[in-house]
Scaffold this active site. Structure first.
Site, short mmCIF file in Angstrom:
data_model
loop_
_atom_site.label_atom_id
_atom_site.label_comp_id
_atom_site.label_asym_id
_atom_site.label_seq_id
_atom_site.Cartn_x
_atom_site.Cartn_y
_atom_site.Cartn_z
N GLU A 89 0.42 -1.30 0.30
CA GLU A 89 -0.13 -0.46 0.02
C GLU A 89 0.95 1.48 0.61
O GLU A 89 0.52 2.40 -0.29
CB GLU A 89 -0.73 0.02 1.19
CG GLU A 89 -2.06 -1.06 1.24
CD GLU A 89 -1.20 -2.10 1.57
OE1 GLU A 89 -2.33 -3.00 2.58
OE2 GLU A 89 -0.56 -2.28 2.25
N ARG A 94 3.70 5.37 -2.99
CA ARG A 94 5.03 6.44 -3.12
C ARG A 94 5.04 6.88 -4.74
O ARG A 94 5.50 7.63 -5.61
CB ARG A 94 5.91 5.54 -2.66
CG ARG A 94 6.80 6.23 -2.78
CD ARG A 94 8.06 5.40 -2.51
NE ARG A 94 7.83 5.89 -0.75
CZ ARG A 94 8.06 4.63 0.15
NH1 ARG A 94 8.56 3.21 -0.84
NH2 ARG A 94 7.68 4.48 1.68
N CYS A 142 -2.85 -4.15 6.91
CA CYS A 142 -2.81 -4.28 8.26
C CYS A 142 -2.91 -3.21 9.68
O CYS A 142 -2.61 -2.38 9.04
CB CYS A 142 -0.72 -4.69 8.23
SG CYS A 142 0.45 -2.67 7.90
N ARG A 300 -4.73 8.83 6.93
CA ARG A 300 -4.60 9.40 7.71
C ARG A 300 -4.80 10.26 5.58
O ARG A 300 -5.03 11.61 6.13
CB ARG A 300 -2.51 9.49 7.68
CG ARG A 300 -1.96 10.87 7.60
CD ARG A 300 -0.86 10.93 7.59
NE ARG A 300 -0.10 11.46 7.86
CZ ARG A 300 1.51 12.67 7.66
NH1 ARG A 300 2.69 11.52 8.01
NH2 ARG A 300 1.64 13.75 8.10
#
Length: 444
Positions: A89, A94, A142, A300
């Site tokens: 992820e 990125r 996770c 986030r």
């Protein structure tokens, strides 16, 4: 406009046909996780001979990542020349930032069509209003989203956790679904859970190839929890949902550890093992990591956007995900919503343009062919143990060197001498500018 199965199939086909063998798992011995960002662009209805054709929707994978590893805190470097977090992820996000950077360059140079248009403020850009981005992950992230109830009556869609987790809570694991005593072995391989489902009539072979195990054809039913054997406190700990008559016998464990200062897990046997809603760091064997779990990072991004601090200097608005799609795996709709949006509802005092997004969350019924459970089912009782692939692949829809393969936080094949000399870099990727980006407060 799109379905979860369409997104999953598109990503699996892209992985199979567009990514080379370099960095992929060794057949029948290794497994990995996959994540991607898909750009969706609906086209306006077109009149044709007095009738309107349905709007054509363009779906395109713009970034992709694979990986299961995260370095421990002892291996972190102040120089910023190592990738701390190589979970799929994070790699996909990125790579998505690199795609955004390239598109911003196209917009500024006025050379080609770009996903960006000039904003209302001079020198700033914003996303075209007709575009949206969907995030795909082949497995539940996770951390908090992976704390999923196990119901007594249901066939688990993937390899179950062995019950002795509760008796040995201190053993570290590198995957959310690993057994601490035998991390690479699924139990009860002869059960109906490991039987492949037959494709539905009319489903192409290429799609059916990715379908999962078990008797459910449209993905696992989100677990619901009974309060008959749990206290009110324990019930809230598991899911926070109202009882519905189904008995919870256990929960899937996450190897992610609570961050310092959190209340921590109870460690009680069975369904009360975990506390939910807490911030966690990624699993690590022995050496504790300092990277937040993927559940926390997705939460986030759902508040601050996916663009990061550097790109935000050039954008008028943050870049948000419109939806998150999860592949076939242990899954709970309630846990996903709690982890990605529910924990953030009280966030306030955000800068103008930022806010908690009501991201759409769905699950596909298609299983990733190089996931742990898919590989385990194919190899049956084959020799040797099944291990996670040590490499991570980063792919971005850019013209120059779209692919990077890393291992242990460095480009694959980097020598120890190069690492010691701090000369290892990540050509063509965001990590090529570590001083500017690695230490950026908006980058996770």
């Amino acid at each position: 406009m799109w379905t979860a199965d369409e997104i999953a199939h598109l990503c699996y086909e892209h992985y199979r046909t567009r990514l080379p063998k370099q960095g992929k798992p060794e057949p029948n011995r290794e497994w990995t996780l996959l994540a991607a960002v898909v750009k969706i662009k609906p086209a306006a209805d077109q009149a044709c001979g007095g009738t309107n054709k349905p709007a054509q929707v363009t779906k395109e994978v713009v970034s992709m990542g694979t990986g299961t590893k995260c370095i421990g805190q002892s291996k972190m470097r102040k120089s910023g020349d190592i990738l701390n977090d190589s979970h799929a992820e994070v790699i996909a996000r990125r790579s998505f930032q690199r795609y955004l950077l390239h598109q911003l360059h196209l917009a500024a140079a006025l050379k080609e069509d770009s996903i960006f248009v000039p904003g209302t403020q001079r020198g700033l850009w914003k996303l075209r209003p007709d575009l949206l981005f969907v995030f795909f992950s082949s497995h539940t992230p996770c951390g908090d989203a992976s704390i999923i109830p196990m119901l007594e009556f249901e066939d688990q869609p993937c390899c179950p956790i062995r019950r002795d987790w509760a008796n040995n809570p201190l053993v570290e694991a590198s995957s959310d679904l690993e057994d601490p005593e035998d991390k690479k072995k699924c139990e009860d391989l002869g059960s109906p859970v490991t039987k492949k489902m037959r494709p539905e009539p009319g489903i192409p072979d290429s799609v059916a190839h990715h379908q999962s195990f078990g008797h459910q054809e449209s993905g696992p039913v989100p677990p619901s929890v009974s309060g008959s054997h749990l206290t009110a406190e324990e019930l809230a700990t598991v899911t926070g949902t109202a009882p519905s008559g189904a008995k919870v016998v256990d929960v899937y464990r996450t190897g992610a550890k609570c961050v310092p200062g959190e209340a921590g897990d109870s460690g009680k046997p069975g369904a009360a093992y975990h506390q939910v809603g807490l911030l966690r760091v990624k699993p690590g064997r022995g050496d504790r990591t300092c990277s937040l779990s993927c559940s926390d990072k997705l939460a986030r991004w759902n508040v601050l956007g996916c663009q990061g601090a550097l790109l935000m200097h050039l954008l008028e608005e943050p870049i948000y995900l419109s939806a998150v799609v999860i592949g076939r795996c242990p899954y709970s709709q309630e846990a996903m919503q709690r982890a990605l949006t529910g924990r953030c509802r009280n966030v306030s005092a955000l800068p103008r343009g930022f806010g908690v997004q009501e991201v759409k969350i769905e699950q596909s019924g298609f299983l990733f062919e190089q996931s742990r459970c898919a590989v385990q089912a194919k190899r049956a009782d084959g020799p040797g143990r099944l291990v996670p692939c040590g490499a991570a692949i980063s792919w971005s829809a850019v013209p120059e060197q779209p692919l990077d393969v890393t291992a242990n936080g460095f480009p694959q094949g980097t020598t120890k001498k190069a690492i010691r000399c701090l000369q290892a870099s990540f050509p063509g990727s965001l990590m090529h500018q570590p001083a500017m980006l690695t230490n950026s407060p908006g980058r996770t």
